[in-house]
Design a protein around this motif. Structure first.
Motif, PDB file in Angstrom:
ATOM      1  N   VAL A 402       0.838  -1.205   0.000  1.00  0.00           N
ATOM      2  CA  VAL A 402       0.000   0.000   0.000  1.00  0.00           C
ATOM      3  C   VAL A 402       0.872   1.255   0.000  1.00  0.00           C
ATOM      4  O   VAL A 402       0.658   2.195  -0.782  1.00  0.00           O
ATOM      5  CB  VAL A 402      -0.952  -0.005   1.218  1.00  0.00           C
ATOM      6  N   VAL A 403       1.887   1.268   0.879  1.00  0.00           N
ATOM      7  CA  VAL A 403       2.782   2.431   0.958  1.00  0.00           C
ATOM      8  C   VAL A 403       3.427   2.691  -0.389  1.00  0.00           C
ATOM      9  O   VAL A 403       3.488   3.825  -0.889  1.00  0.00           O
ATOM     10  CB  VAL A 403       3.861   2.204   2.051  1.00  0.00           C
ATOM     11  N   LEU A 406       0.945   4.263  -2.788  1.00  0.00           N
ATOM     12  CA  LEU A 406       0.760   5.683  -2.456  1.00  0.00           C
ATOM     13  C   LEU A 406       1.947   6.501  -2.943  1.00  0.00           C
ATOM     14  O   LEU A 406       1.804   7.590  -3.485  1.00  0.00           O
ATOM     15  CB  LEU A 406       0.619   5.852  -0.940  1.00  0.00           C
ATOM     16  N   ALA A 409       1.943   7.259  -6.571  1.00  0.00           N
ATOM     17  CA  ALA A 409       1.072   8.381  -6.919  1.00  0.00           C
ATOM     18  C   ALA A 409       1.802   9.703  -6.712  1.00  0.00           C
ATOM     19  O   ALA A 409       1.646  10.645  -7.489  1.00  0.00           O
ATOM     20  CB  ALA A 409      -0.193   8.336  -6.081  1.00  0.00           C
ATOM     21  N   TRP A 668       4.612  14.530  -2.985  1.00  0.00           N
ATOM     22  CA  TRP A 668       3.460  14.850  -2.142  1.00  0.00           C
ATOM     23  C   TRP A 668       3.598  16.198  -1.469  1.00  0.00           C
ATOM     24  O   TRP A 668       2.641  16.932  -1.312  1.00  0.00           O
ATOM     25  CB  TRP A 668       3.254  13.758  -1.085  1.00  0.00           C
TER      26      TRP A 668
END
Lengths: 789, 270
Positions: A402-403, A406, A409, A668
């Motif tokens: 999952v990390v 993310l 992205a 991010w």
């Protein structure tokens, strides 16, 4: 190796003597160390823009300028105008100044009913409101210079200092700033200054300040950390001596070979401190662990180093590889950072292998309670963590996936940006001046377009000037272009002035022009004047306009625009924004325009803005390569160490993870890629690999000792795990000191580096064990070769 | 041996005696710098002249710009001149004419004729008007010397190129003059034998030596000394501006109409 180390422990005095003498010699060299923040100076000659930049310096007498701002709420007042005029005179007296252009001395070309006038804007100090209004009106009639000289809000005037090309602009900037301070105090003025040399001066000041701050805070942090870890005098002093020595040797070497500090190499001392301390901590930890069962100090020192030399060498080598990979960037400042930091790491390794055992062999043995590693509370906690890992491995595996997604992205949001203005914090006086100047004047960042004619006189040709003019007009429409200066503007103004100020004539004369003038003819034996229309080559008009201007010109009046024999011209584009993306757009549009409209007339872009773009491209492009190269090298190196390509790959996994996360966080949090942040991944690879090596090495020892894949995890955690944890926290804390920097880029880099240390350590302590337990690679059970560590 | 000492002693005594006599013969204030400069000026007083002038500007890199000019000049009053220049070379400016009418108490009148436009334009420019043709000569340097702009606080003696010279220091009378001329000091070397300037050192406003004018060549025409070769070396920028005068004729009673706008305009393309 064994024998050498043994010899070192037995003969500490000559070893220490050699080390101390070398340190003295190299330390003495540091007084010659220079700071040079101009990242464009050291660009390689194979870059066309750099070659052209150097050629421009040969052709034209001046390339750097400084703006001195005179700030006043009532700019057009008797007092302010007088002060500006006096300031102009005063500044002219600096020998470094080639020429001064100010609101009072700028030449104004104006048409009059029977001719024209070329006069300085201010002839005499004004006395009445009428005089002032006339002066203002004259000034505003000069379209070439007005926005260079008077702020849009009329709250500041600029005096432009064009510097001689062979002066040390940065050094002059320092003296000028000092002079302006004193001038302000004695005259009650509010002078400020801006320009590339001023920026460079502040950057060097920042570099010098950074080095001081880094050094002091680095030592302080080490004292605290070392005391916390070892709680002994030797445990604090020995690692600090090792680190200081590596910094001193490296700075000394830089001074010896004449490499200046840039704001890239400025961060080297802190990198060395953070990295160099690891080996001696490692050795001392091991020393204390063994101390309880040993009573011969020489043997204790000797055995400690015998058992640890190979991981010390290996981790140092991988770190050096990471830094040396910066050489692929082809960017001098980064290459130097790479080479010299690698050298520093090497020095730290040498000291760890000589000075540390030599000292330990001389000191009486002191045991410390609680230092039998397997029994310490920390190792029990790590053991617990290992157990937890095994039980929740599937959950963890999913979490990591999952990390990573993310993070992916975040990568999409990555962007490249660089700006020397934005390097300075918002409240920095320079930044405030620069922002004002960029908003209210034409800007200080420049591109230069060099038009190269085929023969002397080429620039006087109407076709050439027309092309130069069309380029200037096009460039003026581009975003953030504040002004464009070229010889063509003078020709247009003269053409208009010589045609009764008719705006239709504000253009470059055509190759053939029709003019009406006076001729004398014989009529009835008398000479009479008649008006006649005739054709004349535009080239003659231009030559005569120039001659007209020269009639009363200073030598070199046009020297900024055209060379002595009119073969090469220089067009200067001023920008009020120095972000890479803005510069890049202007650069591209102008080169496309040249390609489409200049035909076989040769014109190329250079200038400080262009060089900054080149540097940026080099770094960004070089960085991708350097990441790949260093990953490959590290993989090969660890494969060789473990005699297995597969285990080498396992070692590299935490690095992928750490680098991936680093770029994702930049995406991010909107941190742009630039010279500083790009270095992070190289450092991360060189340092981060150590954690994986330690872990895999110990894990395999456990497996060979008979543990199964699951059992080996807590058993490795309790030993290597603790060391990795301590080590990564120490190094991350060291890197985090970079947030004390004067520069934003370096601050970001400090945070990112610290973070990457944590993520790579986390990768080694989590991802590797999870994968080992999951895939149970058979190669771990094979007995290693003789030279295996 | 002894004889030689005797003779040299005698000649020394004679020389000293002669010098003392000469010094007595001259009026006491002759040593005054202003007087010397006036005498120099007197010695180069011509009524009018024509000459072919070559102006050669050489920059620090050794590139040269050469201009050929036909020059007409006359003294209109004691301290005001008229001057007409007609450019011969380079070809693209051939025929360009420049007429200067000097005025003692106001800005000079300057007219320019551009053959490409066949128009005369009046050109107004600041104060003393900057440099002549982008050379190292200012209009002030080549104009009629204005003795009242300077004070002459000291006069010394020296030998230059084997010639006995007065060394006259000239300082601007006011900050205004310093500003307008750009000089903080000029040191003239006046050759005693011919009473002509053979060298001048110009100091800029920072009091640093800026330019050295040397005059390696002069001829005597109708009883006056005429400088035919002037070399102005800018020691700060390493540039040289040379002026050479040829085919000089003086005192030919040049007609007044040569110095009119109409004559300026009378030029035919050849």
């Amino acid at each position: 190796m064994k024998k050498t180390l043994e010899w070192v422990v037995r003969h500490p005095i000559p070893v220490l003597l050699v080390l101390i003498l070398t340190t003295g010699f190299l330390g003495y060299q540091i007084k010659n160390l220079k700071i040079d923040p101009d990242i464009t100076k050291s660009l390689p000659q194979n870059i066309p823009a750099k070659r052209l930049y150097d050629r421009m310096s040969e052709l034209f007498p001046t390339k750097e300028f400084i703006m001195v701002l005179y700030k006043s709420d009532s700019l057009f007042s008797v007092r302010a105008i007088q002060q500006i005029d006096e300031l102009t005179d005063t500044l002219e007296e600096f020998p470094e100044v080639y020429t001064v252009i100010s609101p009072t001395n700028v030449k104004i070309i104006r048409s009059q009913n029977d001719g024209m006038e070329v006069k300085e804007a201010l002839e005499e100090w004004p006395a009445t409101a009428g005089d002032i209004a006339a002066f203002r009106e004259r000034l505003y009639s000069n379209p070439i210079f007005i926005r260079h000289l008077i702020a849009r809000d009329e709250k500041a005037a600029a005096v432009l200092l064009l510097l001689h090309k062979d002066v040390d602009a940065k050094e002059f900037a320092g003296r000028l700033l000092h002079f302006l301070d004193e001038y302000n105090q004695s005259h009650g003025t509010h002078l400020a200054s801006a320009g590339r040399p001023i920026v460079n001066f502040y950057i060097s000041e920042g570099v010098a300040r950074d080095m001081r701050v880094f050094f002091n805070s680095g030592i302080l942090l080490m004292l605290v950390l070392l005391f916390f870890i070892f709680r002994s005098f030797r445990g604090v002093i020995i690692p600090i001596v090792v680190v200081m020595a590596s910094v001193i040797w490296t700075l000394g070497l830089m001074a010896l070979v004449g490499s200046p500090m840039s704001h890239a190499t400025g961060m080297m001392p802190i990198l060395l401190m953070a990295i160099g301390i690891a080996d001696s901590i490692h050795i001392l930890t091991h020393y204390y662990q063994k101390a309880a069962n040993e009573n011969d100090r020489k043997r204790l020192a000797s055995e400690t180093i015998q058992e640890l030399w190979s991981p010390v060498v290996m981790t140092s080598l991988t770190t050096m590889v990471g830094f040396l990979a910066l050489n692929t960037s082809n960017h001098e400042a980064l290459m130097q950072l790479g080479i010299f930091t690698a050298f520093g790491v090497f020095v730290a390794m040498i000291w760890s292998l000589t000075f540390v055992p030599a000292m330990l062999g001389m000191l009486s043995i002191k045991t410390r309670a609680g230092w039998r590693m397997e029994k310490s509370p920390m190792s029990r906690r790590m053991e617990g963590y290992g157990m937890l890992l095994i039980h929740n491995r599937n959950l963890l595996f999913g979490g990591i996936v999952v990390v990573v997604m993310l993070a992916a992205a975040g990568l999409i949001r990555l962007h490249v940006e660089s700006s020397s203005i934005q390097q300075f914090p918002k409240q920095h006086p320079l930044r405030q001046v620069l922002e004002y100047v960029n908003e209210h004047f034409v800007g200080i960042q420049t591109f230069q377009i060099i038009v190269e004619g085929e023969a002397p006189g080429a620039i006087k040709q109407p076709e050439v000037l027309a092309k130069m003019d069309s380029l200037a007009q096009f460039a003026r429409t581009l975003p953030h272009v504040g002004s464009v200066q070229s010889l063509a503007d003078f020709i247009k103004i003269l053409n208009r002035a010589m045609h009764g100020d008719d705006p239709k004539y504000e253009r470059i004369p055509a190759p053939v022009e029709r003019e009406t003038g006076t001729f004398f003819v014989e009529r009835n034996g008398r000479e009479v004047a008649i008006e006649k229309t005739f054709e004349v080559p535009g080239a003659e008009l231009i030559a005569q306009y120039l001659q007209l201007y020269e009639m009363s010109a200073k030598p070199d009046e046009f020297a900024q625009f055209v060379d002595f024999d009119y073969q090469n011209a220089k067009i200067t584009v001023f920008l009020n924004d120095d972000r890479g993306s803005v510069l890049n757009n202007v650069d591209r549009q102008i080169s496309r325009f040249i390609q489409q409209h200049f035909g076989d007339l040769r014109a190329d872009i250079t200038g400080m803005a262009k060089l900054l773009l080149v540097v940026r491209d080099m770094v960004v492009r070089g960085q991708t390569l350097s990441i790949i190269v260093s990953l490959l090298l590290v993989w090969l190196l660890t494969s060789f160490m473990f005699r297995s390509m597969l285990l080498g790959l396992y070692n590299a996994i935490p690095l992928f993870f750490g680098i991936f996360l680093n770029f994702a966080i930049m995406g991010w949090f909107n941190i742009p890629l630039n010279v500083e942040t790009m270095v992070t991944s190289s450092v991360a690879i060189g340092v981060g690999i150590d954690y994986a090596i330690h872990f895999v090495h110990r894990y395999r020892q456990r497996i060979l000792a008979g543990d199964d894949y699951e059992q080996a995890v807590p058993n490795t955690m309790s030993t290597a795990g603790v060391a990795i944890l301590f080590n990564s926290i120490t190094v991350a804390a060291g890197f985090a000191l970079l947030v004390l920097s004067a520069f934003k880029g370096v601050r970001y880099m400090g945070l990112l580096l610290a973070l990457t240390m944590i993520t790579t350590a986390f990768g080694a302590l989590t991802i590797i064990p999870v994968l080992f337990v999951k895939f149970q690679p058979a190669v771990l059970k094979r007995a290693p070769g003789k030279r295996q560590i | 041996m002894r004889q030689r000492i005797f003779w040299s002693g005698l000649s020394l005594a004679l020389a000293v005696g002669l010098a003392v006599t000469l010094a007595r013969a001259l009026p006491q204030n002759q040593k005054d710098g202003r007087k010397i400069m006036q005498q120099v000026l007197q010695g180069s007083r011509w009524k009018d002249m024509t000459a072919d002038v070559t102006l050669i500007i050489t920059n620090a890199k050794g590139d040269r710009r050469i201009r050929k000019i036909k020059l007409f000049s006359r003294k209109r009053t004691d301290d005001e001149s008229d001057m007409l220049m007609r450019f011969i070379e380079p070809a693209d400016v051939a025929g360009t004419g420049f007429l200067v009418i000097e005025h003692q108490n106001r800005d000079d009148d300057r007219y320019l004729f551009l053959p490409a436009l066949r128009r005369v334009k009046r050109i107004a420019s600041s104060g003393k008007g900057g440099n002549f043709m982008g050379s190292d000569y200012t209009y002030y340097d080549i104009g009629e010397p204005k003795l009242d702009d300077w004070t002459y606080p000291s006069v010394g003696d020296t030998t230059l190129d084997g010639q006995a010279c007065y060394v006259i220091t000239a300082l601007p009378v006011s900050p205004k003059i310093a500003r307008e001329t750009g000089y903080s000091k000029i040191v003239h070397y006046v050759e005693k034998a011919r009473m002509t300037i053979i060298r001048s050192d110009y100091y800029d406003r920072r009091a640093k030596l800026q330019k050295i004018l040397t005059i390696p060549e002069m001829i005597r025409l109708a009883g006056i000394w005429f400088q035919t070769h002037l070399i102005m070396k800018n020691v700060q920028d390493n540039r040289t501006s040379e002026m050479k005068f040829e085919n000089i004729n003086i005192n030919q009673n040049l007609p007044k109409r040569y110095f009119t706008q109409r004559y300026l305009q009378r030029w035919q393309r050849r």
